[in-house]
Design an enzyme around this catalytic site. Structure first.
Site, PDB file in Angstrom:
ATOM      1  N   ASN A 210      -8.867   4.957   4.631  1.00 45.29           N
ATOM      2  CA  ASN A 210      -9.490   5.320   3.354  1.00 45.29           C
ATOM      3  C   ASN A 210     -10.923   4.810   3.326  1.00 45.29           C
ATOM      4  OD1 ASN A 210      -9.524   2.527   2.203  1.00 45.29           O
ATOM      5  ND2 ASN A 210      -7.321   2.771   2.502  1.00 45.29           N
ATOM      6  N   ASP A 279      -1.018   3.552   2.051  1.00 44.40           N
ATOM      7  CA  ASP A 279       0.333   3.634   1.481  1.00 44.40           C
ATOM      8  C   ASP A 279       1.313   4.285   2.444  1.00 44.40           C
ATOM      9  OD1 ASP A 279      -0.238   2.395  -0.946  1.00 44.40           O
ATOM     10  OD2 ASP A 279      -1.155   4.231  -1.721  1.00 44.40           O
ATOM     11  N   LYS A 289      -2.212  11.356  23.402  1.00 44.44           N
ATOM     12  CA  LYS A 289      -3.023  12.009  22.364  1.00 44.44           C
ATOM     13  C   LYS A 289      -2.430  13.385  22.038  1.00 44.44           C
ATOM     14  CE  LYS A 289      -7.592  13.858  21.579  1.00 44.44           C
ATOM     15  NZ  LYS A 289      -8.786  14.373  22.239  1.00 44.44           N
ATOM     16  N   PHE A 323      -5.091  -5.499  -6.996  1.00 46.00           N
ATOM     17  CA  PHE A 323      -6.114  -4.520  -7.383  1.00 46.00           C
ATOM     18  C   PHE A 323      -5.451  -3.177  -7.638  1.00 46.00           C
ATOM     19  CE2 PHE A 323     -10.635  -5.817  -6.803  1.00 46.00           C
ATOM     20  CZ  PHE A 323     -10.397  -7.162  -6.630  1.00 46.00           C
ATOM     21  N   LYS A 341       4.684  -5.336 -10.075  1.00 50.24           N
ATOM     22  CA  LYS A 341       4.481  -6.136  -8.859  1.00 50.24           C
ATOM     23  C   LYS A 341       4.454  -7.628  -9.145  1.00 50.24           C
ATOM     24  CE  LYS A 341       2.368  -2.331  -6.404  1.00 50.24           C
ATOM     25  NZ  LYS A 341       1.607  -1.940  -5.223  1.00 50.24           N
TER      26      LYS A 341
END
Ligand code: C5P
Length: 399
Positions: A210, A279, A289, A323, A341
């Site tokens: 990300n 995630d 590959k 966060f 959490k």
């Protein structure tokens, strides 16, 4: 303390007079240096009257044929005599001079000769502030360790609205005092911080990841270190240099981050999970590959280990801060994660369309705890880190 106050040529120069008065009221000595542009907006006499000292107006303003050596090298003397260099307003031009080391007037010459802490309070037109050239200079100066008191949003003299106003004199004075009297309120803390993205391999050369830059986590590490903490920084792959003095553990995948976190908990008093952990991971990773194909294909993904949720379940004596990077419903999502959490605080920030968050040097967050929500308006990541740590320490003392 002795403060060298550089005043740049912008309409906000008049606010520097109030700033000078405030710093004197707080017991500091202030030596004002005005650029020639500043003198178009406000007179040297104003500052001389407020500070009780001659205002410096130019490199050669005092150099007469009978000049002494002392007046000819005044910038060196000012550099040696003062504890801190503050520039308010710091114009785009001053920031550019400082970033590139140009020295063609008293202030920019003083800057190069000065070895102490530097605080800059920029003020300019919205578009000038947003220009990539100014933002690049901002980044250079921040990386150099200077404190930038970010311009808040608001109505500007040019008739536009947006970031560009000079910060409030009291906020600038606070930033100066923090630099002069570093707090050591984290001296008893061992803080474990995770930062950056993770990379989940798809095949030997590809991965899922990300846009996290790691800047927020590294700012937290730097700030905790400045305040006296022992810092363990567990970082995914980023292009940043870790602050000197942290215990750095570099990891790549969510599983590696999980293992490093759980192996490092001994003696930890605070865990800040700033990392943008992937995630999902590939359900299986081929040894070779994957070949290019022109046909569509699907890949099976499975959830990664949720490190924060596991920490919440294992919750020890430490304060747990998570966060929530969201593209909408920020507060609601942060509250849900706080409960789900088992965290003591969730720092919610908007990412995606926002100009703050991932990759940026600035952030705008909400701090959600069991006792309520605090909004932290747009500020540099270092300032946001400061707020997060102050709030987290309150929770630690309350626990
Ligand atoms: O649920 P969500 O992934 O949005 O929560 C974000 C928070 O959870 C962050 O603090 C992040 O570091 C943490 N997280 C984690 N392990 C994961 C995913 C997220 O610790 N696999």
């Amino acid at each position: 303390m002795r403060i060298a106050l550089g005043v740049g040529g912008g309409i906000a120069a008049y606010k520097a007079a109030e700033l000078a008065r405030l710093l004197i009221q707080r017991g500091h000595q202030v030596q004002v240096i005005m650029t020639s542009g500043a003198q178009e907006f406000i007179t040297p006499l104003t500052f001389a009257t407020l500070t009780g000292r001659k205002t410096i107006t130019g490199l050669f303003s005092n150099v007469s044929p009978e000049a002494t050596l002392a007046s000819a090298v005044e910038h060196i003397a000012v550099a040696q005599e003062n504890d801190i260099l503050l520039v308010a307003p710091a114009t785009a031009n001053i920031m550019s001079h400082f970033a590139h080391g140009l020295a063609d007037d008293f202030l920019s010459t003083l800057y190069l000769a000065f070895t102490g802490p530097v605080v800059l309070a920029p003020a300019m037109n919205v578009n000038m502030w947003a220009h990539p050239a100014t933002q690049a200079n901002f980044e250079t100066l921040t990386k150099r360790g200077h404190v930038l008191v970010a311009p808040p949003e608001g109505f500007l003299a040019c008739g536009m609205t947006g970031p560009g106003r000079l910060a409030e004199p009291a906020d600038i004075a606070d930033a100066v005092e923090r630099e002069l009297n570093p707090v050591s309120d984290y001296a008893d803390e061992t803080v474990l911080i995770t930062a950056g993205p993770t990379e989940e391999p798809v095949d030997p050369v590809r991965f899922l990841s990300n846009r996290s830059s790691g800047k927020m986590g590294y700012a937290l590490a730097q700030e905790a270190l400045n305040r006296g903490a022992r810092v363990i920084l567990i970082s995914g792959p980023v292009a940043l240099t870790a602050p000197r003095g942290v215990d750095l553990i570099q990891v790549r995948t969510a599983q590696e981050m999980h293992d490093a976190v759980f192996a490092s908990l001994d003696g930890v008093t605070m865990v800040i999970k700033c990392a943008a952990v992937s995630d999902f991971q590939a359900a299986s990773v081929p040894a070779e590959k994957m070949k290019k194909t022109t046909a569509n294909f699907s890949m099976e993904l499975e959830p990664t280990v949720d490190i924060l949720a596991e920490l919440g379940r294992a919750k020890g004596d430490w304060v747990l801060v998570g966060f929530a990077a969201e593209t909408g419903n920020l507060e609601q999502e942060a509250k849900r994660k706080l409960a789900e959490k088992n965290c003591d605080m969730i720092v919610g920030n908007l990412v995606g369309t926002s100009t703050t968050g991932f990759g940026s040097d600035e952030n705008e967050v909400v701090l959600v705890t069991k006792s309520g929500t605090t909004e932290v308006p747009r500020a540099t990541k270092r300032e946001v880190a400061e707020r997060i740590l102050t709030e987290a320490l309150t929770l630690r003392h309350a626990s």
